[in-house]
Structures are given as C-alpha cells and as structure tokens.
Write a protein that holds these residues in place. Structure first.
Motif, PDB file in Angstrom:
ATOM      1  N   PRO A 279      -1.968   7.253   1.205  1.00  0.00           N
ATOM      2  CA  PRO A 279      -1.122   6.315   2.199  1.00  0.00           C
ATOM      3  C   PRO A 279      -0.645   7.180   3.379  1.00  0.00           C
ATOM      4  O   PRO A 279      -0.669   6.826   4.421  1.00  0.00           O
ATOM      5  CB  PRO A 279      -0.188   5.544   1.204  1.00  0.00           C
ATOM      6  N   ARG A 280      -0.076   8.286   3.049  1.00  0.00           N
ATOM      7  CA  ARG A 280       0.437   8.967   4.040  1.00  0.00           C
ATOM      8  C   ARG A 280      -0.668   9.436   5.276  1.00  0.00           C
ATOM      9  O   ARG A 280      -0.409   9.311   6.131  1.00  0.00           O
ATOM     10  CB  ARG A 280       0.943  10.385   3.552  1.00  0.00           C
ATOM     11  N   GLU A 281      -1.872   9.919   4.607  1.00  0.00           N
ATOM     12  CA  GLU A 281      -2.972  10.333   5.452  1.00  0.00           C
ATOM     13  C   GLU A 281      -3.345   8.889   6.372  1.00  0.00           C
ATOM     14  O   GLU A 281      -3.671   9.138   7.520  1.00  0.00           O
ATOM     15  CB  GLU A 281      -4.114  10.930   4.662  1.00  0.00           C
ATOM     16  N   ILE A 282      -3.549   8.040   5.617  1.00  0.00           N
ATOM     17  CA  ILE A 282      -4.009   6.823   6.223  1.00  0.00           C
ATOM     18  C   ILE A 282      -3.009   6.166   7.428  1.00  0.00           C
ATOM     19  O   ILE A 282      -3.357   5.954   8.520  1.00  0.00           O
ATOM     20  CB  ILE A 282      -4.250   5.782   5.463  1.00  0.00           C
ATOM     21  N   PHE A 283      -1.412   6.227   7.268  1.00  0.00           N
ATOM     22  CA  PHE A 283      -0.795   5.672   7.963  1.00  0.00           C
ATOM     23  C   PHE A 283      -0.101   6.790   9.081  1.00  0.00           C
ATOM     24  O   PHE A 283       0.727   6.359   9.828  1.00  0.00           O
ATOM     25  CB  PHE A 283       0.421   5.280   7.346  1.00  0.00           C
ATOM     26  N   ALA A 284      -0.679   7.967   8.983  1.00  0.00           N
ATOM     27  CA  ALA A 284      -0.222   8.991   9.778  1.00  0.00           C
ATOM     28  C   ALA A 284      -0.596   8.669  11.508  1.00  0.00           C
ATOM     29  O   ALA A 284      -0.160   9.160  12.363  1.00  0.00           O
ATOM     30  CB  ALA A 284      -0.743  10.287   9.272  1.00  0.00           C
ATOM     31  N   ASP A 285      -1.760   7.690  11.487  1.00  0.00           N
ATOM     32  CA  ASP A 285      -2.268   7.513  12.855  1.00  0.00           C
ATOM     33  C   ASP A 285      -2.311   6.029  13.266  1.00  0.00           C
ATOM     34  O   ASP A 285      -3.290   5.488  13.116  1.00  0.00           O
ATOM     35  CB  ASP A 285      -3.906   8.201  12.847  1.00  0.00           C
ATOM     36  N   PRO A 286      -0.894   5.462  13.725  1.00  0.00           N
ATOM     37  CA  PRO A 286      -0.822   4.202  13.952  1.00  0.00           C
ATOM     38  C   PRO A 286      -1.768   3.648  14.964  1.00  0.00           C
ATOM     39  O   PRO A 286      -2.248   2.603  14.892  1.00  0.00           O
ATOM     40  CB  PRO A 286       0.743   4.122  14.467  1.00  0.00           C
ATOM     41  N   ASP A 287      -2.162   4.546  16.212  1.00  0.00           N
ATOM     42  CA  ASP A 287      -3.178   3.895  16.852  1.00  0.00           C
ATOM     43  C   ASP A 287      -4.550   3.595  16.320  1.00  0.00           C
ATOM     44  O   ASP A 287      -5.101   2.624  16.656  1.00  0.00           O
ATOM     45  CB  ASP A 287      -3.200   4.986  18.208  1.00  0.00           C
ATOM     46  N   TRP A 288      -5.063   4.596  15.499  1.00  0.00           N
ATOM     47  CA  TRP A 288      -6.292   4.363  14.963  1.00  0.00           C
ATOM     48  C   TRP A 288      -6.224   3.114  14.180  1.00  0.00           C
ATOM     49  O   TRP A 288      -6.895   2.289  14.112  1.00  0.00           O
ATOM     50  CB  TRP A 288      -6.498   5.571  14.028  1.00  0.00           C
ATOM     51  N   LEU A 289      -5.043   2.841  13.480  1.00  0.00           N
ATOM     52  CA  LEU A 289      -4.826   1.680  12.567  1.00  0.00           C
ATOM     53  C   LEU A 289      -4.985   0.357  13.492  1.00  0.00           C
ATOM     54  O   LEU A 289      -5.640  -0.651  13.254  1.00  0.00           O
ATOM     55  CB  LEU A 289      -3.603   1.619  11.652  1.00  0.00           C
ATOM     56  N   ARG A 290      -4.219   0.306  14.676  1.00  0.00           N
ATOM     57  CA  ARG A 290      -4.217  -0.737  15.164  1.00  0.00           C
ATOM     58  C   ARG A 290      -5.468  -0.906  16.074  1.00  0.00           C
ATOM     59  O   ARG A 290      -5.993  -2.165  16.269  1.00  0.00           O
ATOM     60  CB  ARG A 290      -3.096  -0.629  16.907  1.00  0.00           C
ATOM     61  N   ALA A 291      -6.441   0.149  16.467  1.00  0.00           N
ATOM     62  CA  ALA A 291      -7.624   0.161  16.941  1.00  0.00           C
ATOM     63  C   ALA A 291      -8.664  -0.653  16.030  1.00  0.00           C
ATOM     64  O   ALA A 291      -9.643  -1.114  16.430  1.00  0.00           O
ATOM     65  CB  ALA A 291      -8.190   1.351  17.372  1.00  0.00           C
ATOM     66  N   HIS A 292      -8.141  -0.464  14.630  1.00  0.00           N
ATOM     67  CA  HIS A 292      -8.902  -1.348  13.828  1.00  0.00           C
ATOM     68  C   HIS A 292      -8.414  -2.554  12.981  1.00  0.00           C
ATOM     69  O   HIS A 292      -8.701  -3.112  12.029  1.00  0.00           O
ATOM     70  CB  HIS A 292      -9.494  -0.420  12.362  1.00  0.00           C
ATOM     71  N   GLN A 293      -7.339  -3.054  14.077  1.00  0.00           N
ATOM     72  CA  GLN A 293      -6.756  -4.564  13.609  1.00  0.00           C
ATOM     73  C   GLN A 293      -6.111  -4.438  12.209  1.00  0.00           C
ATOM     74  O   GLN A 293      -6.189  -5.266  11.505  1.00  0.00           O
ATOM     75  CB  GLN A 293      -7.807  -5.547  13.529  1.00  0.00           C
TER      76      GLN A 293
ATOM     77  N   VAL B 141       0.794  -1.307   0.262  1.00  0.00           N
ATOM     78  CA  VAL B 141       0.068  -0.048  -0.107  1.00  0.00           C
ATOM     79  C   VAL B 141       0.816   1.203  -0.158  1.00  0.00           C
ATOM     80  O   VAL B 141       0.651   2.142  -0.740  1.00  0.00           O
ATOM     81  CB  VAL B 141      -0.892  -0.110   1.280  1.00  0.00           C
ATOM     82  N   ALA B 142       1.989   1.054   0.865  1.00  0.00           N
ATOM     83  CA  ALA B 142       2.772   2.322   1.005  1.00  0.00           C
ATOM     84  C   ALA B 142       3.704   2.565  -0.294  1.00  0.00           C
ATOM     85  O   ALA B 142       4.044   3.658  -0.685  1.00  0.00           O
ATOM     86  CB  ALA B 142       3.676   2.097   2.297  1.00  0.00           C
ATOM     87  N   ASP B 143       4.113   1.373  -0.841  1.00  0.00           N
ATOM     88  CA  ASP B 143       5.066   1.566  -2.079  1.00  0.00           C
ATOM     89  C   ASP B 143       4.415   1.974  -3.351  1.00  0.00           C
ATOM     90  O   ASP B 143       4.768   2.581  -4.178  1.00  0.00           O
ATOM     91  CB  ASP B 143       5.620   0.272  -2.226  1.00  0.00           C
ATOM     92  N   PHE B 144       3.028   1.565  -3.456  1.00  0.00           N
ATOM     93  CA  PHE B 144       2.601   1.809  -4.729  1.00  0.00           C
ATOM     94  C   PHE B 144       1.160   2.508  -4.871  1.00  0.00           C
ATOM     95  O   PHE B 144       0.951   3.087  -5.875  1.00  0.00           O
ATOM     96  CB  PHE B 144       1.939   0.159  -5.339  1.00  0.00           C
ATOM     97  N   ALA B 145       0.245   2.447  -3.903  1.00  0.00           N
ATOM     98  CA  ALA B 145      -0.723   3.228  -4.012  1.00  0.00           C
ATOM     99  C   ALA B 145      -0.942   4.659  -3.867  1.00  0.00           C
ATOM    100  O   ALA B 145      -0.137   5.153  -3.221  1.00  0.00           O
ATOM    101  CB  ALA B 145      -1.920   2.611  -2.916  1.00  0.00           C
ATOM    102  N   ASP B 146      -1.970   5.359  -4.393  1.00  0.00           N
ATOM    103  CA  ASP B 146      -2.055   6.774  -4.160  1.00  0.00           C
ATOM    104  C   ASP B 146      -3.262   6.980  -3.515  1.00  0.00           C
ATOM    105  O   ASP B 146      -3.520   8.170  -2.934  1.00  0.00           O
ATOM    106  CB  ASP B 146      -1.809   7.677  -5.787  1.00  0.00           C
ATOM    107  N   HIS B 147      -4.162   6.063  -3.153  1.00  0.00           N
ATOM    108  CA  HIS B 147      -5.521   6.313  -2.755  1.00  0.00           C
ATOM    109  C   HIS B 147      -5.790   5.074  -2.072  1.00  0.00           C
ATOM    110  O   HIS B 147      -5.494   3.891  -2.392  1.00  0.00           O
ATOM    111  CB  HIS B 147      -6.501   6.783  -3.597  1.00  0.00           C
ATOM    112  N   VAL B 148      -6.309   5.081  -0.718  1.00  0.00           N
ATOM    113  CA  VAL B 148      -6.510   4.060   0.260  1.00  0.00           C
ATOM    114  C   VAL B 148      -7.919   4.086   0.688  1.00  0.00           C
ATOM    115  O   VAL B 148      -8.271   5.139   1.104  1.00  0.00           O
ATOM    116  CB  VAL B 148      -5.523   3.862   1.311  1.00  0.00           C
TER     117      VAL B 148
END
Length: 288
Positions: A230-244, A209-216
């Motif tokens: 990807p920059r916006e989506i991965f900016a919040d690691p805690d939120w990602l973990r909360a959603h497994q 996702v980080a290497d190739f996608a421009d939208h998530v």
C-alpha cells in the motif's frame, strides 16, 4: 498455498463476434497468508481475475497454479471440487445466496455437499457462527429474520465452514453503514490473523486497503498495471488520479496540508500515521 498467474489472458465468448477481453497477459503471485487487495475502476478486470482464483473461469491462454494444481484452457472440469473447497468466495451481497430454513442448515449446506456427516456439519455450523461474531441462538432462527449485516455474516460463516485456505471477498462491505463496515473489516482481519487465512479483497474503499492489506494489485482494462505494498501504491497520488482511483482519507488530507506548507515523509496512509507526523509540526508552530 500460493496462487500464481503466469501470462494469463481470458476472452469472454472467445471465437464469437461478441468476444471481449477480460484479462490481458496477467502475471502475479498471491502469496500464502498474504492480505492482497485488488483495486481498479469498474470494468477493469477485478471480478474476472477473482473467478480464476478457484477455476470458476479458466484462462484462454497462460496458466493459473493454485497450490499444486495447474489450471489451463485444457483443464477438465471434473476434478475441480477440491479447489472450490480451498478457495472460498464471498460475493457482493452474499446474503442473497442464503436459502435454507435455519441459519444452522445454511452454514452446514456446504460441508455436507462436500461429504461431511450431519454431526460434523452441525458442529462446524456452531463453530463458524461464533467465529463470525454471532450468538449461538441464531442457529435455530431463519436467516431471513436477521438484519442485513447479520445475514451477511451467516453467508460468510457458510463459506468458512468449508475450511478454505484462501478467502476471496468481492466488495464485502457494500451497502453497510460505517459501523457495520468497520465491524466486518475487523472480523476479516481477525480471521487473517487467527485462522492464518490468505485474504483477497476487491474494494473501492482505499482506507481498507491502507489499513489491512499488505499487497495491492491495480487492474486497468484487464491488465495488471501496478503492484506493490500500500505504501508503494499510494506514494504517487497523481498516478492514482490519472487511473481514476482514490486515496485513503489520511493521505488525501496530508496532500491538502502539504499545499499549506506541512511536510510528510512518507505520505501517511492511516489517521494514526497522519497524527504522528502532524503533531510535532503543529506543536513546533507555537514556538516560532
């Protein structure tokens, strides 16, 4: 060709006691020529969403606009063939769909089904086998004599032979070793750049996702809960973990380093970004 979801909900076995919600009020656009990744844990609605991209499923409510075709619950199944040609689907373990005696016949099957002559289909098979990085001599071989990775490329060549505008990939690297995975992802990137294909990728590999996608798009329980770069989506690691959901390796490593006093802004997504931000800090440490 854009694909737009407008308040799409989908219920499996609607009107029966077994009814189950597949999608809940999804609105989003997959833009022409974009490289969109869809993430979410198992059962989040990713596959249901994919099957709406070429009207394999039709919305229970809302509409999906694919190019200039609007698909609703009322859409008649009769004239959907042109859509299936424009939106090519590569399902997980695509090599399981191979069935012809030779690679050439397998790749030519789709185009012939859509009215190409034998000569046109054979020419397409030759062209596509090269496009997916296989030598021409495999055309005369049985697909079942090839390696797993090669068989998957043949299956992908069969989808590309339909000359779709959108290529939908459902976990396309499942079961491949790291080198095979990298080769496969590099091939899709090349197709995206050289053929101008819109790519829609469902994956559990956050590095891809980080290497190739421009939208998530992030799915959860049938709903689209977040979308962005990807920059916006991965900016919040805690939120990602909360959603497994996981992080790209470089982002996870940067997070560990931050606990040791290193600073990152923005959070790196790739190993190159990590190195670029880390080197000055390590270099600086020697001069204190």
């Amino acid at each position: 060709m854009d694909i737009t979801f407008d308040h799409v909900s989908f219920t499996y076995q609607a009107g029966t006691p077994f009814a189950g919600e597949g999608l809940r009020d999804v609105s989003t656009t997959i833009s022409d020529h974009s490289y969109t990744a869809i993430i979410g844990h198992t059962g989040s609605g990713k596959s249901t969403l994919l099957q709406h991209l070429n009207a394999l499923l039709k919305p229970t409510s809302g509409s999906v606009t694919i190019g200039d075709r609007v698909i609703t619950a009322e859409t008649n199944n009769k004239n959907l063939k042109p859509l299936r040609q424009k939106v090519g689907m590569v399902f997980q373990f695509a090599e399981n769909q191979l069935f012809e005696q030779t690679v050439a016949k397998d790749i030519a099957f789709g185009p012939k089904n859509f009215g190409a002559s034998d000569d046109e289909a054979a020419a397409l098979a030759k062209q596509m086998v090269t496009l997916v990085g296989l030598p021409e001599e495999v055309l005369t071989q049985s697909p079942f004599d090839l390696s797993g990775g090669q068989m998957r490329r043949v299956a992908i060549a069969g989808v590309l032979a339909m000359q779709p505008q959108v290529l939908v990939l459902d976990e396309p690297t499942a079961g491949l070793d790291p080198a095979g995975r990298r080769d496969m992802m590099t091939m899709f990137e090349r197709l995206h750049e050289t053929q101008g294909l819109t790519i829609v990728l469902v994956t559990h590999q956050m590095d891809d996702v980080a290497d190739f996608a421009d939208h998530v798009l992030v799915m959860d329980q049938g709903a689209l809960i977040k979308e962005g770069s990807p920059r916006e989506i991965f900016a919040d690691p805690d939120w990602l973990r909360a959603h497994q959901l996981g992080l790209p390796k470089a982002t996870a490593m940067a997070e560990q380093l931050m606990a040791k006093g290193f600073r990152f802004d923005p959070l790196p997504l790739t190993s190159d970004e990590l190195a670029d931000q880390l080197l000055p800090q390590i270099g600086g440490a020697h001069h204190e």
